[in-house]
Design a protein around this motif. Structure first.
Motif, PDB file in Angstrom:
ATOM      1  N   ARG A  48       2.271  12.318  -2.457  1.00  0.00           N
ATOM      2  CA  ARG A  48       0.807  12.341  -2.479  1.00  0.00           C
ATOM      3  C   ARG A  48       0.268  12.295  -1.048  1.00  0.00           C
ATOM      4  N   LEU A  49      -0.708  13.148  -0.748  1.00  0.00           N
ATOM      5  CA  LEU A  49      -1.431  13.116   0.517  1.00  0.00           C
ATOM      6  C   LEU A  49      -2.877  12.720   0.234  1.00  0.00           C
ATOM      7  N   ASN A  50      -3.417  11.850   1.077  1.00  0.00           N
ATOM      8  CA  ASN A  50      -4.798  11.406   0.890  1.00  0.00           C
ATOM      9  C   ASN A  50      -5.481  11.280   2.254  1.00  0.00           C
ATOM     10  N   TYR A  51      -6.684  11.848   2.351  1.00  0.00           N
ATOM     11  CA  TYR A  51      -7.442  11.799   3.610  1.00  0.00           C
ATOM     12  C   TYR A  51      -8.785  11.133   3.356  1.00  0.00           C
ATOM     13  N   THR A  52      -9.132  10.163   4.222  1.00  0.00           N
ATOM     14  CA  THR A  52     -10.400   9.458   4.112  1.00  0.00           C
ATOM     15  C   THR A  52     -11.088   9.427   5.469  1.00  0.00           C
ATOM     16  N   LEU A  53     -12.383   9.744   5.479  1.00  0.00           N
ATOM     17  CA  LEU A  53     -13.199   9.681   6.693  1.00  0.00           C
ATOM     18  C   LEU A  53     -14.433   8.845   6.399  1.00  0.00           C
ATOM     19  N   VAL A  54     -14.660   7.820   7.214  1.00  0.00           N
ATOM     20  CA  VAL A  54     -15.837   6.961   7.099  1.00  0.00           C
ATOM     21  C   VAL A  54     -16.604   7.031   8.414  1.00  0.00           C
ATOM     22  N   ASP A  88     -21.927   3.672  16.835  1.00  0.00           N
ATOM     23  CA  ASP A  88     -21.269   4.608  15.920  1.00  0.00           C
ATOM     24  C   ASP A  88     -19.857   4.117  15.637  1.00  0.00           C
ATOM     25  N   LEU A  89     -19.496   4.076  14.366  1.00  0.00           N
ATOM     26  CA  LEU A  89     -18.153   3.708  13.938  1.00  0.00           C
ATOM     27  C   LEU A  89     -17.549   4.857  13.149  1.00  0.00           C
ATOM     28  N   ASP A  90     -16.381   5.311  13.594  1.00  0.00           N
ATOM     29  CA  ASP A  90     -15.632   6.355  12.890  1.00  0.00           C
ATOM     30  C   ASP A  90     -14.275   5.791  12.500  1.00  0.00           C
ATOM     31  N   LEU A  91     -13.963   5.833  11.211  1.00  0.00           N
ATOM     32  CA  LEU A  91     -12.651   5.447  10.696  1.00  0.00           C
ATOM     33  C   LEU A  91     -12.032   6.649  10.002  1.00  0.00           C
ATOM     34  N   GLU A  92     -10.823   6.981  10.388  1.00  0.00           N
ATOM     35  CA  GLU A  92     -10.140   8.134   9.812  1.00  0.00           C
ATOM     36  C   GLU A  92      -8.720   7.735   9.449  1.00  0.00           C
ATOM     37  N   GLN A  93      -8.299   8.103   8.246  1.00  0.00           N
ATOM     38  CA  GLN A  93      -6.937   7.762   7.844  1.00  0.00           C
ATOM     39  C   GLN A  93      -6.326   8.880   7.005  1.00  0.00           C
ATOM     40  N   LEU A  94      -5.061   9.131   7.276  1.00  0.00           N
ATOM     41  CA  LEU A  94      -4.272  10.105   6.526  1.00  0.00           C
ATOM     42  C   LEU A  94      -3.072   9.384   5.951  1.00  0.00           C
ATOM     43  N   ASP A  95      -2.933   9.423   4.621  1.00  0.00           N
ATOM     44  CA  ASP A  95      -1.855   8.727   3.919  1.00  0.00           C
ATOM     45  C   ASP A  95      -0.817   9.715   3.408  1.00  0.00           C
ATOM     46  N   LEU A  96       0.435   9.401   3.650  1.00  0.00           N
ATOM     47  CA  LEU A  96       1.562  10.077   3.004  1.00  0.00           C
ATOM     48  C   LEU A  96       2.234   9.054   2.105  1.00  0.00           C
ATOM     49  N   ALA A 114       2.747   5.642   4.173  1.00  0.00           N
ATOM     50  CA  ALA A 114       2.629   5.600   5.624  1.00  0.00           C
ATOM     51  C   ALA A 114       1.200   6.033   5.958  1.00  0.00           C
ATOM     52  N   ARG A 115       0.405   5.115   6.497  1.00  0.00           N
ATOM     53  CA  ARG A 115      -1.007   5.387   6.792  1.00  0.00           C
ATOM     54  C   ARG A 115      -1.207   5.566   8.288  1.00  0.00           C
ATOM     55  N   ASP A 116      -1.687   6.740   8.674  1.00  0.00           N
ATOM     56  CA  ASP A 116      -2.071   7.019  10.059  1.00  0.00           C
ATOM     57  C   ASP A 116      -3.549   6.660  10.192  1.00  0.00           C
ATOM     58  N   LEU A 117      -3.820   5.511  10.835  1.00  0.00           N
ATOM     59  CA  LEU A 117      -5.178   4.955  10.907  1.00  0.00           C
ATOM     60  C   LEU A 117      -5.703   5.018  12.329  1.00  0.00           C
ATOM     61  N   THR A 118      -6.905   5.558  12.492  1.00  0.00           N
ATOM     62  CA  THR A 118      -7.596   5.525  13.778  1.00  0.00           C
ATOM     63  C   THR A 118      -9.026   5.041  13.542  1.00  0.00           C
ATOM     64  N   ASP A 128      -5.445   2.251  16.669  1.00  0.00           N
ATOM     65  CA  ASP A 128      -4.669   3.457  16.365  1.00  0.00           C
ATOM     66  C   ASP A 128      -3.257   3.028  16.006  1.00  0.00           C
ATOM     67  N   GLY A 129      -2.791   3.399  14.807  1.00  0.00           N
ATOM     68  CA  GLY A 129      -1.445   3.030  14.416  1.00  0.00           C
ATOM     69  C   GLY A 129      -1.008   3.711  13.139  1.00  0.00           C
ATOM     70  N   VAL A 130       0.302   3.800  12.955  1.00  0.00           N
ATOM     71  CA  VAL A 130       0.895   4.268  11.698  1.00  0.00           C
ATOM     72  C   VAL A 130       1.450   3.041  10.997  1.00  0.00           C
ATOM     73  N   ILE A 131       0.920   2.755   9.806  1.00  0.00           N
ATOM     74  CA  ILE A 131       1.157   1.474   9.147  1.00  0.00           C
ATOM     75  C   ILE A 131       1.807   1.700   7.784  1.00  0.00           C
ATOM     76  N   PRO A 132       2.952   1.066   7.495  1.00  0.00           N
ATOM     77  CA  PRO A 132       3.556   1.164   6.164  1.00  0.00           C
ATOM     78  C   PRO A 132       2.840   0.232   5.197  1.00  0.00           C
ATOM     79  N   MET A 133       2.602   0.706   3.987  1.00  0.00           N
ATOM     80  CA  MET A 133       1.900  -0.071   2.975  1.00  0.00           C
ATOM     81  C   MET A 133       2.566   0.138   1.621  1.00  0.00           C
ATOM     82  N   GLY A 134       2.536  -0.896   0.805  1.00  0.00           N
ATOM     83  CA  GLY A 134       2.969  -0.741  -0.572  1.00  0.00           C
ATOM     84  C   GLY A 134       1.945   0.053  -1.371  1.00  0.00           C
ATOM     85  N   TYR A 135       2.406   0.754  -2.395  1.00  0.00           N
ATOM     86  CA  TYR A 135       1.529   1.584  -3.240  1.00  0.00           C
ATOM     87  C   TYR A 135       1.771   1.249  -4.704  1.00  0.00           C
TER      88      TYR A 135
END
Length: 242
Positions: free
Chosen positions: A79-85, A108-116, A135-139, A158-165
């Motif tokens: 699953r791929l998931n993209y979120t922009l706030v 201004d606050l920009d949060l962007e994350q791409l999940d694999l 694996a979440r690529d968070l900036t 800025d980081g790539v963070i492992p998370m349980g799903y």
């Protein structure tokens, strides 16, 4: 710390039984998230309240996802998931200021994350249960500018963070209606990220409609910068599945 976080998240795969789809499945969805923001940001030992001091408010939130399920034994589904706030606002940090910026500010606050996400189907009938690892690529970037333009502060993570799903869904037979919840989570050594949503879904033919509530919590430190914020609100989505 990151190696230990990865080990904690990866242990989920050791307990997940292998259960795959009978046929290849493909799906995609887009959603709109009407969220509110609260919490704090810190840089160089200065702290600011993003809601009360900066008056940040939602400009645009977007989310898109794509998944592939298959019958190949042992291999996980994907699953791929993209979120922009995006949030902005006019506020006042007073004479004490924040990171050298004082008085009236534009932020201004920009949060962007791409999940694999790699996951297995543990149950696949009228009760559906998925377990996996993300694996979440968070900036994230918070820009605070003095109203007269003389001073600017930037807080970044800025980081790539492992998370349980974990995802669960309960189907009401013969109705096309279901309810469910899904989430990602990690907590270790003072850092924590949680991202959960609960929803109701209606499916007709290949089309799926969802409405629900999503809550995301980020408490993450990157060098001298830290974001400790919560973002929550209702969402609606539309998708297709094959």
């Amino acid at each position: 710390m990151r190696k230990l976080m990865l080990a904690v998240g990866g242990s989920l795969f050791l307990v997940a039984p292998v259960s795959q789809a009978d046929v290849v499945g493909l799906g995609a969805s887009v959603s709109y998230w009407d969220s509110d923001l609260s919490g704090q940001a810190a840089t160089n030992n200065d702290v600011v309240d993003v809601e009360n001091d900066l008056n940040l408010d939602s400009d645009a939130n977007a989310n898109a996802s794509l998944y592939l399920e298959h019958p190949v034994p042992l291999l996980p589904n994907v699953r791929l998931n993209y979120t922009l706030v995006e949030q902005s606002g006019r506020g006042d940090v007073g004479l004490t200021g924040f990171d050298g910026v004082t008085g009236d500010v534009q932020s201004d606050l920009d949060l962007e994350q791409l999940d694999l996400t790699l996951y297995y189907e543990v149950l696949d009938n009228w009760v559906n249960l998925d377990l996996g690892l993300t694996a979440r690529d968070l900036t994230g970037d918070l820009i605070v500018r003095q109203a007269n333009g003389l001073a600017t502060s930037e807080t970044s993570i800025d980081g790539v963070i492992p998370m349980g799903y974990l995802a669960a869904r309960f189907d009401l037979p013969l109705t096309g209606v279901s309810v469910g919840a899904e989430g990602n989570f990690i907590s270790f050594d003072g850092d924590s990220l949680h991202d959960f949503n609960a929803y109701g879904q209606y499916e007709i033919s290949l089309i799926q409609f969802r409405a629900g509530y999503r809550q995301m919590s980020i408490d993450y430190e990157d060098g001298n910068d830290r974001l400790d914020v919560e973002i929550g609100g209702p969402f609606v989505s539309a998708g297709v599945s094959f």
